[in-house]
Design a protein around this motif. Structure first.
Motif: not given
Length: 678
Positions: A556-562
């Motif tokens: 799995y590949l997970q990306a987050g941004y704030v």
């Protein structure tokens, strides 16, 4: 030692009391009488188990068809499926914890885009945790629903007596959550939930690495027909990566659950001790600081079943610390330094949630009494009669009442709530009212829209009020912080992808910060900032590649941004916390198999901070530069063994999280875990 013996005796007496209380339960489960130390006896009528109680926690790895839809979270007064929740919530599962290249809860939280982790010491020694541009004092920290937020200072809120191997999942609420977690949840809350296994197992782990890193942990769980028991202990140490960064950390944690039909009683208790070098932790002028802390806590929580449920809880937490501006043994200590700082803070509370299920949904109402006190030779008001080394003290009580109505249907969730709060330290204020509205609409099993409007407040810590040193001036006239927030977002999930996108705004006043007007000024002062507003965007995107390509099992590949933008109604100030915030943060995580039981977990993080720090030696204000880090963990699963190697900061980057405190460069470690049936 005497205090530990006393605690052991009290724990034994309470356990004996619980055993007697449960013997009174009759086999027909008609009437349940639960005594809760305070002498409060609640009588409840048993009815059939509701469908919500039949839900179980399902980990993300085991639900490829519906992603996170079946995960149960406690982000309202009612346990809900994650896809029903009308808030932006991040859940970290035990599988994710085991995969990641981390040594502590603080390290683990770095992988969440909306959380700012500003480390002073490595591997869980000390870190300031904040959410969406808030400060570390504005986040409530809970262990199985018991609020362990430290009233002395948020620097110590993560002195929690558990190991990573104890954790079932971590629930993170971004945004004000006072109705759910109490007044300390000004910008968010973090609830750590421990494992409650259904079988009897024991485990042991050992780890070693650079800088003479040594970690050892072990524990076991015992399951019977009517009870569950778990005991764990851990020891972590290192000589440190720079001078005066050595540490030793001890943890002991115990929990039990007793069942009688569908009624349950949960008991937990723990002890944490730390001793660590604090090189320039609180001032760049002093390089030989040292801190030694101890924390002991216990809580008891009951829950009955039926349409009318009573959920009482009591908790107590005591924290000691000895802060040394000049570590024992430091040569040439100046004559003006007369001794170390000593503190003892005590928090105890009782809360009751009454839950009623009726045709219009689920109603919750109840209240909480929470007392916070401190003994110190630095913080508080002078005592008429000193107690040992303590010459000052402070005490306050917080009283709150809440009402929450949850309307639940197949497609719609609406939660209306009101918190009424009063603190005895606010002599000129009556009860404050803090309404909350959260709603979500599920267009299908895959798509939902949510919106939330919440109000919150936070009292100043005892450090904010009374800390006076050669470098800091406290302010006993500080007002509590208050805020209003709103957000709207969308969630999407199917067997291949899950995504969250939300926009938020926060309007705050009287925010507490330590500031000074110019670099030449000698001391930071605690002040209320008149107005401080934030707007931002937060998103998360996860791909479960094995759902489309079966050959990529557990990939799995997970990306987050704030993104956070802050506006203030104040002159340019040199800020320690509130005006010094994370503007951008991007995270990327890739987990993939290599060969048979061997897998890799990559963690990438880029962040850009607004603010500056004081350079040691020159006194110049240096803007924080943006930086990026890459970590790697290799896991090899071999029957009941798990062997791993972690490489943190692969490119040996020099960077700063807080002040002029350098963070660790490349750090290699490895270990082995073993699980066996009892």
């Amino acid at each position: 030692m005497e205090q530990k013996k006393k605690f052991s005796k009290e724990a034994y007496r309470f356990k004996r009391f619980v055993r007697k209380a449960y013997s009174a339960f009759n086999s027909m489960h008609r009437v349940v009488n639960i005594g809760v130390v305070t002498g409060c006896v609640l009588t409840m009528v048993h009815t059939t188990e509701t469908s919500a109680q039949k839900q179980t926690i399902v980990n993300r790895d085991s639900i490829p068809d519906q992603a996170l839809d079946e995960v149960i979270v406690t982000v309202s007064k009612v346990d809900l499926k994650l896809n029903q929740v009308a808030r932006f919530v991040t859940v970290i599962s035990k599988e994710e914890i085991a995969r990641q290249p981390v040594q502590s809860i603080e390290d683990l939280l770095k992988s969440v885009a909306g959380i700012d982790v500003r480390q002073r010491g490595a591997n869980g020694v000390q870190a300031d945790i904040s959410v969406r541009g808030g400060t570390f004092d504005q986040v409530a920290i809970l262990l199985n629903g018991a609020n362990l937020s430290n009233p002395q200072t948020g620097h110590y809120s993560f002195d929690i007596p558990i190991n990573l191997s104890d954790i079932e999942q971590i629930e993170i609420i971004q945004g004000p959550s006072s109705l759910l977690y109490g007044a300390s949840a000004f910008s968010g809350g973090i609830n750590i939930i421990t494992k409650k296994q259904t079988d009897s197992k024991a485990y042991a782990s050992v780890e070693g690495g650079m800088h003479e890193l040594f970690n050892v942990a072990g524990g076991g769980a015992l399951q019977t027909k009517t009870s569950f028991h778990r005991l764990s202990a851990g020891y972590n140490s290192s000589l440190g990566y720079i001078a005066d960064s050595d540490y030793k950390i001890y943890n002991t944690y115990y929990q039990s659950r007793f069942l009688q039909g569908n009624n349950k009683l949960d008991i937990q208790a723990g002890y944490n001790a730390k001793a660590y070098g604090a090189n320039t932790f609180y001032s760049p002028v002093y390089t030989n600081q040292f801190d030694e802390t101890q924390s002991i806590f216990a809580s008891v929580r009951g829950e009955t079943s039926g349409k009318l449920k009573f959920i009482p809880q009591i908790y107590w937490n005591r924290h000691w610390d000895c802060f040394q501006l000049f570590r024992d043994g430091t040569p040439d200590i100046p004559s003006w330094y007369t001794g170390h700082n000593y503190h003892q803070s005590d928090v105890y509370g009782f809360n009751l949630n009454v839950q009623y299920q009726w045709k219009y949904g689920i109603m919750n109402f109840g209240g909480e009494f929470r007392n916070e006190g401190i003994l110190s030779n630095v913080l508080g008001k002078p005592m008429e009669t000193p107690i040992d080394k303590y010459t000052k003290s402070g005490n306050r009580s917080n009283i709150s009442y809440f009402l929450e109505q949850s309307f639940l249907s197949e497609h719609f969730t609406l939660v209306l709530g009101l918190l009424v709060n009063q603190n005895t330290a606010l002599l000129n204020e009556d009860f404050g009212f803090y309404p909350n509205i959260n709603a979500s609409y599920r267009f299908s099993n895959s798509v939902s829209l949510f919106a939330a409007w919440n109000n919150a407040m936070r009292m100043p810590t005892f450090t904010d009020l009374y800390y006076n040193t050669p470098t800091h001036i406290g302010n006993a006239q500080l007002l509590p912080e208050k805020s209003r927030s709103a957000e709207i977002g969308v969630k999407y999930a199917n067997r291949f992808i899950s995504a969250y996108l939300t926009g938020f705004t926060v309007r705050s006043k009287d925010v507490i910060d330590w500031v000074k007007d110019n670099p030449e000024e000698a001391k930071y002062q605690a002040r209320n900032l008149d107005k401080l507003d934030k707007t931002g965007v937060e998103m998360n995107l996860s791909f479960y590649l094995d759902a489309v390509f079966p050959v990529l099992k557990k990939t799995y590949l997970q990306a987050g941004y704030v993104f956070v933008d802050q506006t203030k109604n104040t002159q340019d100030l040199i800020s320690s916390y509130a005006l010094d915030y994370l503007k951008h943060k991007f995270t990327l995580q890739l987990n993939h198999p290599i060969y048979k039981g061997l897998s890799a977990n990559w963690q990438f993080r880029w962040q850009d901070r607004v603010g500056s720090y004081t350079e040691a030696g020159t006194g110049n204000q240096i803007p924080y530069p943006a930086y990026s880090l890459l970590d790697l963990k290799l896991n090899w699963k071999l029957k009941d063994f798990n062997i791993y190697v972690s490489a943190n900061n692969l490119f040996d980057l020099k960077y700063y999280d807080l002040g002029d405190i350098p963070q660790p460069g490349f750090w290699l470690s490895g270990g082995v875990n073993y699980i066996f049936n009892l």
